[in-house]
Design a protein around this motif. Structure first.
Motif, PDB file in Angstrom:
ATOM      1  N   GLN A 137       0.872  -1.000   0.016  1.00  0.00           N
ATOM      2  CA  GLN A 137      -0.123   0.078  -0.057  1.00  0.00           C
ATOM      3  C   GLN A 137       0.806   1.156   0.133  1.00  0.00           C
ATOM      4  O   GLN A 137       1.892   1.224   0.673  1.00  0.00           O
ATOM      5  N   VAL A 138       0.718   2.100  -0.799  1.00  0.00           N
ATOM      6  CA  VAL A 138       1.467   3.243  -1.060  1.00  0.00           C
ATOM      7  C   VAL A 138       0.725   4.252   0.104  1.00  0.00           C
ATOM      8  O   VAL A 138      -0.210   4.339   0.367  1.00  0.00           O
ATOM      9  N   GLN A 139       1.756   5.210   0.643  1.00  0.00           N
ATOM     10  CA  GLN A 139       1.532   6.175   1.479  1.00  0.00           C
ATOM     11  C   GLN A 139       1.316   7.523   0.303  1.00  0.00           C
ATOM     12  O   GLN A 139       2.120   7.753  -0.159  1.00  0.00           O
TER      13      GLN A 139
ATOM     14  N   SER B 197       4.742   7.404  -1.756  1.00  0.00           N
ATOM     15  CA  SER B 197       5.683   6.551  -1.351  1.00  0.00           C
ATOM     16  C   SER B 197       5.677   5.211  -2.074  1.00  0.00           C
ATOM     17  O   SER B 197       4.925   4.919  -2.384  1.00  0.00           O
ATOM     18  N   GLY B 198       6.837   4.324  -2.016  1.00  0.00           N
ATOM     19  CA  GLY B 198       6.868   3.193  -2.405  1.00  0.00           C
ATOM     20  C   GLY B 198       7.515   2.963  -3.790  1.00  0.00           C
ATOM     21  O   GLY B 198       7.203   3.966  -4.765  1.00  0.00           O
ATOM     22  N   ARG B 199       7.959   1.953  -4.201  1.00  0.00           N
ATOM     23  CA  ARG B 199       8.474   1.755  -5.454  1.00  0.00           C
ATOM     24  C   ARG B 199       7.443   1.164  -6.498  1.00  0.00           C
ATOM     25  O   ARG B 199       8.157   0.957  -7.601  1.00  0.00           O
ATOM     26  N   THR B 200       6.272   0.867  -5.988  1.00  0.00           N
ATOM     27  CA  THR B 200       5.327   0.179  -6.930  1.00  0.00           C
ATOM     28  C   THR B 200       4.289   1.283  -7.270  1.00  0.00           C
ATOM     29  O   THR B 200       3.326   0.916  -7.939  1.00  0.00           O
ATOM     30  N   PHE B 201       4.469   2.509  -7.234  1.00  0.00           N
ATOM     31  CA  PHE B 201       3.615   3.445  -7.657  1.00  0.00           C
ATOM     32  C   PHE B 201       3.154   3.312  -9.159  1.00  0.00           C
ATOM     33  O   PHE B 201       2.167   3.528  -9.365  1.00  0.00           O
ATOM     34  N   SER B 202       4.134   3.187 -10.181  1.00  0.00           N
ATOM     35  CA  SER B 202       3.816   2.922 -11.318  1.00  0.00           C
ATOM     36  C   SER B 202       2.875   1.939 -11.765  1.00  0.00           C
ATOM     37  O   SER B 202       2.396   1.723 -12.935  1.00  0.00           O
ATOM     38  N   SER B 203       2.539   0.934 -10.946  1.00  0.00           N
ATOM     39  CA  SER B 203       1.769  -0.214 -10.946  1.00  0.00           C
ATOM     40  C   SER B 203       0.189   0.129 -10.876  1.00  0.00           C
ATOM     41  O   SER B 203      -0.672  -0.773 -11.012  1.00  0.00           O
ATOM     42  N   TYR B 204       0.002   1.292 -10.062  1.00  0.00           N
ATOM     43  CA  TYR B 204      -1.330   1.746  -9.423  1.00  0.00           C
ATOM     44  C   TYR B 204      -1.945   2.617 -10.403  1.00  0.00           C
ATOM     45  O   TYR B 204      -1.589   3.543 -10.990  1.00  0.00           O
TER      46      TYR B 204
ATOM     47  N   VAL C  20     -13.378  12.426  -8.631  1.00  0.00           N
ATOM     48  CA  VAL C  20     -13.141  13.448  -9.585  1.00  0.00           C
ATOM     49  C   VAL C  20     -12.518  13.133 -10.766  1.00  0.00           C
ATOM     50  O   VAL C  20     -13.182  13.242 -12.022  1.00  0.00           O
ATOM     51  N   ALA C  21     -11.665  12.443 -10.848  1.00  0.00           N
ATOM     52  CA  ALA C  21     -10.797  12.026 -11.936  1.00  0.00           C
ATOM     53  C   ALA C  21      -9.994  10.859 -11.711  1.00  0.00           C
ATOM     54  O   ALA C  21      -9.452  10.476 -10.335  1.00  0.00           O
ATOM     55  N   GLY C  22      -9.762   9.990 -12.695  1.00  0.00           N
ATOM     56  CA  GLY C  22      -8.848   8.975 -12.710  1.00  0.00           C
ATOM     57  C   GLY C  22      -7.938   8.649 -13.796  1.00  0.00           C
ATOM     58  O   GLY C  22      -8.064   9.395 -14.962  1.00  0.00           O
ATOM     59  N   ILE C  23      -6.805   7.966 -13.589  1.00  0.00           N
ATOM     60  CA  ILE C  23      -5.681   7.841 -14.468  1.00  0.00           C
ATOM     61  C   ILE C  23      -5.260   6.502 -14.589  1.00  0.00           C
ATOM     62  O   ILE C  23      -4.978   6.169 -13.253  1.00  0.00           O
ATOM     63  N   SER C  24      -4.691   5.850 -15.729  1.00  0.00           N
ATOM     64  CA  SER C  24      -4.565   4.404 -15.779  1.00  0.00           C
ATOM     65  C   SER C  24      -2.892   4.690 -15.220  1.00  0.00           C
ATOM     66  O   SER C  24      -2.107   5.557 -14.977  1.00  0.00           O
ATOM     67  N   SER C  25      -2.392   3.331 -14.803  1.00  0.00           N
ATOM     68  CA  SER C  25      -0.906   3.276 -14.299  1.00  0.00           C
ATOM     69  C   SER C  25       0.138   3.855 -15.028  1.00  0.00           C
ATOM     70  O   SER C  25       0.939   4.494 -14.637  1.00  0.00           O
ATOM     71  N   GLY C  26       0.059   3.737 -16.505  1.00  0.00           N
ATOM     72  CA  GLY C  26       1.183   4.332 -17.232  1.00  0.00           C
ATOM     73  C   GLY C  26       0.605   5.932 -17.665  1.00  0.00           C
ATOM     74  O   GLY C  26       1.467   6.454 -18.337  1.00  0.00           O
TER      75      GLY C  26
END
Length: 122
Positions: free
Chosen positions: A1-3, A25-32, A48-54
């Protein structure tokens, strides 16, 4: 889980612009997949708004389409919300969070940061 830590809020006049940032925080941010939510005074929190992992796909609630833009920089572990043509009804505490899948309008976890207050004066 990211902070997550939101920033960039403040007082702005109607018609003005503001950019919010959400540092993760966290190294897996780009996967979320990520999203912005907001909670107006006395009301429930809303998507409000959403964005894909990439970062290549985005979607918005109808009330902010053509005014707000969500973006992200995975190298900086940060997601942004550029808000233009602000209206008094945009006044709210703004939060970011992860999404369970792209297209969801609910967060992955019911765990929230402190948010950032945006106040739009008329």
């Amino acid at each position: 889980q990211v902070q997550l830590v939101e920033s960039g809020g403040g007082l702005v006049q109607a018609g003005g612009s503001q950019r919010l940032s959400c540092a993760a925080s966290g190294r897996t941010f780009s996967s979320y997949h990520m999203a912005w939510f907001r909670q107006p005074p006395g009301k429930e929190r809303e998507f409000v708004a959403g964005i894909s992992s990439g970062g290549g796909a985005k979607y918005y609630t109808d009330s902010v389409k053509d005014r707000f833009t969500i973006s992200r920089d995975n190298a900086k572990n940060t997601v942004y919300l550029q808000m233009n043509s602000l209206k008094p009804e945009d006044t709210a505490v703004y939060y970011c969070n992860t999404l369970p899948w792209y297209g969801s309008r609910s967060p992955d976890y019911d765990y929230w940061g402190q948010g950032t207050q945006v106040t739009v004066s008329s």
